[in-house]
Design a protein around this motif. Sequence first.
Motif, PDB file in Angstrom:
ATOM      1  N   GLU A 172      38.082 -36.917   8.267  1.00 13.44           N
ATOM      2  CA  GLU A 172      37.566 -35.843   7.191  1.00 13.44           C
ATOM      3  C   GLU A 172      36.219 -36.521   6.451  1.00 13.44           C
ATOM      4  O   GLU A 172      36.300 -37.616   6.484  1.00 13.44           O
ATOM      5  CB  GLU A 172      38.520 -35.793   6.340  1.00 13.44           C
ATOM      6  N   LYS A 173      35.290 -35.745   6.625  1.00  9.27           N
ATOM      7  CA  LYS A 173      33.991 -36.209   5.900  1.00  9.27           C
ATOM      8  C   LYS A 173      34.222 -36.553   4.553  1.00  9.27           C
ATOM      9  O   LYS A 173      34.415 -35.766   3.596  1.00  9.27           O
ATOM     10  CB  LYS A 173      32.829 -35.410   5.873  1.00  9.27           C
ATOM     11  N   GLY A 218      33.593 -41.502   6.837  1.00  6.90           N
ATOM     12  CA  GLY A 218      34.872 -40.458   6.934  1.00  6.90           C
ATOM     13  C   GLY A 218      36.011 -41.321   6.786  1.00  6.90           C
ATOM     14  O   GLY A 218      36.015 -42.542   6.848  1.00  6.90           O
ATOM     15  N   GLU A 259      27.925 -38.045   2.531  1.00 10.77           N
ATOM     16  CA  GLU A 259      26.793 -38.066   3.480  1.00 10.77           C
ATOM     17  C   GLU A 259      25.362 -38.466   2.663  1.00 10.77           C
ATOM     18  O   GLU A 259      25.462 -37.810   1.532  1.00 10.77           O
ATOM     19  CB  GLU A 259      26.901 -36.568   4.069  1.00 10.77           C
ATOM     20  N   LYS A 303      29.091 -43.089  10.544  1.00  5.89           N
ATOM     21  CA  LYS A 303      28.423 -42.680  11.685  1.00  5.89           C
ATOM     22  C   LYS A 303      26.764 -42.711  11.162  1.00  5.89           C
ATOM     23  O   LYS A 303      26.572 -41.965  10.064  1.00  5.89           O
ATOM     24  CB  LYS A 303      28.478 -41.039  12.220  1.00  5.89           C
ATOM     25  N   VAL A 316      26.932 -40.851   7.661  1.00  8.36           N
ATOM     26  CA  VAL A 316      28.110 -39.948   7.243  1.00  8.36           C
ATOM     27  C   VAL A 316      29.365 -40.775   7.299  1.00  8.36           C
ATOM     28  O   VAL A 316      29.674 -41.551   8.257  1.00  8.36           O
ATOM     29  CB  VAL A 316      28.356 -38.858   8.067  1.00  8.36           C
TER      30      VAL A 316
END
Length: 447
Positions: free
Chosen positions: A247-248, A243, A251, A281, A241
């Motif tokens: 904010e994402k 970001g 993914e 992440k 993920v």
Amino acid sequence: MNHNLLKNLFTALALMAAANLTAADWVRKKAPIMSEWGEKINPDKVWTEYPRPQMVRAQWLNLNGEWDYMTDPSGVSPVKASAPPSFASGVRGIRVPFPPESELSGIGRKGDSCMWYRRRFTVPKEWKGRRVMLNFGAVDRHSIVFVNGRKAGTHTGGYDAFGFDITDMLKSGENVLVVGAYDPNDGRAACGKNGPRGDYTFTSGIWQTVWLEPVGRHHGRNSRLEVTAYADGGQLQVVAVAGSGGEKVSEATGMAGKTFFLPVPDPHLWSPDDPFLYDLKLQLKDKRGKVVDEVGSYFGMRSVGMRKIDGVMRPTLNGEFVFHLGLLDQGYWPDGIFTAPTDEALRYDIELAKRAGFNVIRKHIKVEPQRWYYHCDRLGVMVWQDMPNLWEPDGADSVAVRRQFRAELKTMIDQHASSPSIVMWVPFNERSCTQLLYRKNHQHADS
């Protein structure tokens, strides 16, 4: 006789004996020239920053600080030992991760190529049921590691990180870690300025952070964008993920050990003028979808190349010519020698170069801790990364020497390739380059 007095005396003697068995006292020493950071260093809080910014785990135990230390005058490499020594005599206190030749270590020694370290530690109770990894930022040059008298492993190479799974060697309560190190200083290794020529103060032993961290039975060992996540065991799913500002952005999922791509729409490109970094992440999931490991990381989006501009081959960044205006960085400190006194000190020279208008630092025949590259990534300084050179590549064992050099070159690139700041790899320089060219020219002449 006063029995209480006698009892107190025996108690005091017992405590003193126990203290001698537990740890030798560390003594602060002053270098002829002390840096401002070395003057202010807190001996109880030495290099407390997490040492691996591109693969961060939330739980970890820093093992920097006071260790027992002794030299081995026999000159026999500790790597050949089948068991750790007794530490019966000649034990002194040392401040890890400063090399023993430095004053910040409390030793300030000269000579002696064989050394032993010892430290006691207790694994946090909340790590119960998890695997425990023992990690070293760097140990110069040959090292062997024992945990509770059992051999955890060996390593060769003075500039790369390594570690061992020590779970099965641990016991409840206090554990004993012993590290042996040996650096022959013969120039027949990738040593760079830390070689036999004598222009720079020679250093050896532990010179980067030592730490423990808990992982799941299946855990990620490394990660990089494209994304390839290498994991220990099982058919595991990888979730990546990206970001920015909380904010994402994107993914993607893939399988451990296989490359997949994390799309980044309309990417914000990294450059010295705009050193933008994305958060990353990475989660490792088992067949039931349970997260078995998770690390935090970051990445930058940029391209590096070469193309002709007005008939001249130029370096490009993100497709555009960027003039490389830089400094040669030796990476030495008056009081810590190979190891900067603090993370603030490590960052200072990069910030100063940036303020002075430079956009490149060439890290000269030395490999720094990963936090140094993190600061270059974050501050926006391009890096030319040298491979530490050989001083004596020829001889009866030249084939083995060169094979080891190539292996360490690959390891250096693998461990630092994900830093967007690194735009150039310099494999040969100074004597190693001269020797190789000399040999090549003479081979042509003989043929």
